[in-house]
Design a protein around this motif. Structure first.
Motif, mmCIF file in Angstrom:
data_model
loop_
_atom_site.group_PDB
_atom_site.id
_atom_site.type_symbol
_atom_site.label_atom_id
_atom_site.label_comp_id
_atom_site.label_asym_id
_atom_site.label_seq_id
_atom_site.Cartn_x
_atom_site.Cartn_y
_atom_site.Cartn_z
ATOM 1 N N ARG A 249 41.737 38.827 70.956
ATOM 2 C CA ARG A 249 40.300 38.542 70.862
ATOM 3 C C ARG A 249 40.000 37.099 71.272
ATOM 4 O O ARG A 249 38.991 36.832 71.944
ATOM 5 C CB ARG A 249 39.800 38.798 69.440
ATOM 6 N N HIS A 250 40.865 36.181 70.880
ATOM 7 C CA HIS A 250 40.655 34.772 71.235
ATOM 8 C C HIS A 250 40.711 34.580 72.750
ATOM 9 O O HIS A 250 39.892 33.860 73.330
ATOM 10 C CB HIS A 250 41.673 33.889 70.501
ATOM 11 N N GLU A 251 41.663 35.233 73.419
ATOM 12 C CA GLU A 251 41.750 35.120 74.873
ATOM 13 C C GLU A 251 40.554 35.788 75.549
ATOM 14 O O GLU A 251 40.069 35.319 76.581
ATOM 15 C CB GLU A 251 43.055 35.729 75.396
ATOM 16 N N ALA A 252 40.079 36.879 74.958
ATOM 17 C CA ALA A 252 38.886 37.534 75.504
ATOM 18 C C ALA A 252 37.684 36.606 75.407
ATOM 19 O O ALA A 252 36.868 36.527 76.336
ATOM 20 C CB ALA A 252 38.618 38.840 74.760
ATOM 21 N N ALA A 253 37.560 35.889 74.294
ATOM 22 C CA ALA A 253 36.455 34.946 74.130
ATOM 23 C C ALA A 253 36.523 33.844 75.178
ATOM 24 O O ALA A 253 35.502 33.498 75.810
ATOM 25 C CB ALA A 253 36.487 34.345 72.728
ATOM 26 N N GLU A 254 37.703 33.297 75.389
ATOM 27 C CA GLU A 254 37.843 32.230 76.382
ATOM 28 C C GLU A 254 37.559 32.752 77.789
ATOM 29 O O GLU A 254 36.952 32.050 78.613
ATOM 30 C CB GLU A 254 39.239 31.617 76.294
ATOM 31 N N VAL A 279 39.234 33.189 66.424
ATOM 32 C CA VAL A 279 38.201 33.760 67.286
ATOM 33 C C VAL A 279 36.947 32.889 67.282
ATOM 34 O O VAL A 279 36.411 32.546 68.347
ATOM 35 C CB VAL A 279 37.861 35.195 66.842
ATOM 36 N N SER A 280 36.469 32.517 66.097
ATOM 37 C CA SER A 280 35.230 31.740 66.022
ATOM 38 C C SER A 280 35.395 30.380 66.701
ATOM 39 O O SER A 280 34.490 29.917 67.419
ATOM 40 C CB SER A 280 34.797 31.555 64.564
#
Length: 310
Positions: A249-254, A279-280
């Motif tokens: 999820r963190h990589e998707a956000a970036e 994530v946030s």
């Protein structure tokens, strides 16, 4: 123009990176600036940041040390990899950094973690790092084409891209086949990235459905490198999926921050309040980077942003 190095400016960046009273975005500005510098002071600041309470910052600092390929950082990275009290995302990044540095003397360490670390994503990263070191040892630069000598995206990748003479259809088959070794799938992923085009992007997006969280996170990272709006819907689905691994999820956000269309920005604003801190904070950093970019400024500190030598 990049940050101009001097003792006073290095001290400014190191202090800013390690100052927990600063926002996560400001600390990332310092981190991204320090990874362009060489020497003991930047290295030690990044090593210090690998032990930060923010797992996002800690893992990014480990990643930076690997991208810098600084052999002097290996003892600290070894300590991180072996410390099971640290978040798997940080240990994974330490293993990847050790593989990026590529010293054959680290093979026993990686084999030890491969056999003993309880986290699948760390085990798989150790497997990749071992294979990368083996590949570095067995292939010399003199027989490589210019396209194979480094990433066109200026990154030190955890696997050598497969041959660009392979068709997109063949690379897609290798990437999506769950029976293939992880290194081969990574090699296909980076070859598809370097190949580019709609078919390659479609194949990479399809790999977001892979069983391995490690592979899914690398797929999201690559989609961020490509900055192709065709990936927005799939990446948005990943970010919204609270059952997905936080590292994915963190990589998707970036990646959504790199694509930066209106829908992506709105989603980042929504998930900047996500209860999962990795994530946030990723959303917060991505939004800050976009703000600087849209104002015509650099997210990294330029020479005029930091103290001058008196």
């Amino acid at each position: 123009m990049t940050f101009e190095s001097s003792p006073a400016r290095e001290i400014f960046l190191c202090e800013r990176l390690l100052d927990k009273s600063q926002s996560i975005a400001e600390r990332f500005r310092a981190l991204f600036s320090l990874r362009n510098l060489k020497g003991e002071r930047p290295r030690n600041a990044l090593i210090g940041a690998t032990r930060d309470s923010s797992n996002l910052l800690a893992h990014e600092a480990a990643f930076a040390l690997g991208q810098m390929q600084d052999a002097e950082a290996v003892p600290a990275l070894e300590s991180i990899l072996l410390d099971l009290s640290l978040h798997p995302i940080v240990r994974h990044e330490a293993a990847e950094a050790i593989g990026a540095i590529g010293l054959e003397s680290n093979v026993p360490l990686l084999k030890k973690s491969l056999a003993s670390d309880p986290a699948p994503e760390v085990q798989e990263t150790c497997e990749l790092a071992l294979r990368r070191i083996e590949e570095e040892k067995s292939t010399g630069d003199e027989n490589k084409s210019s396209a194979e000598l480094g990433s066109p995206f200026l990154s030190v990748d955890p696997a050598k891209p497969a041959s660009l003479s392979s068709s997109v259809d063949h690379l897609r088959e290798v990437l999506l086949n769950e029976e293939n070794a992880m290194y081969e799938r990574y090699a296909a992923l980076f070859a598809l990235r370097n190949h580019g085009g709609n078919g390659a992007v479609d194949a990479i997006i399809a790999a977001l459905g892979a069983r391995s969280a490690l592979l899914r996170h690398e797929v999201a990272y690559v989609l961020g490198q490509l900055q192709d709006k065709a990936a927005s819907v799939a990446l948005s689905h990943v970010l919204r999926d609270t059952f997905e691994h936080p590292m994915v999820r963190h990589e998707a956000a970036e990646a959504l921050g790199s694509i930066a269309d209106d829908e992506s920005v709105a989603l980042l604003e929504e998930f900047a309040k996500d209860p999962e801190l990795i994530v946030s904070q990723s959303c917060e950093v991505a939004l800050s980077m976009l703000e600087y970019e849209r104002s015509g400024k650099s997210f990294e500190y330029l020479f005029m942003d930091a103290p001058q030598v008196q």
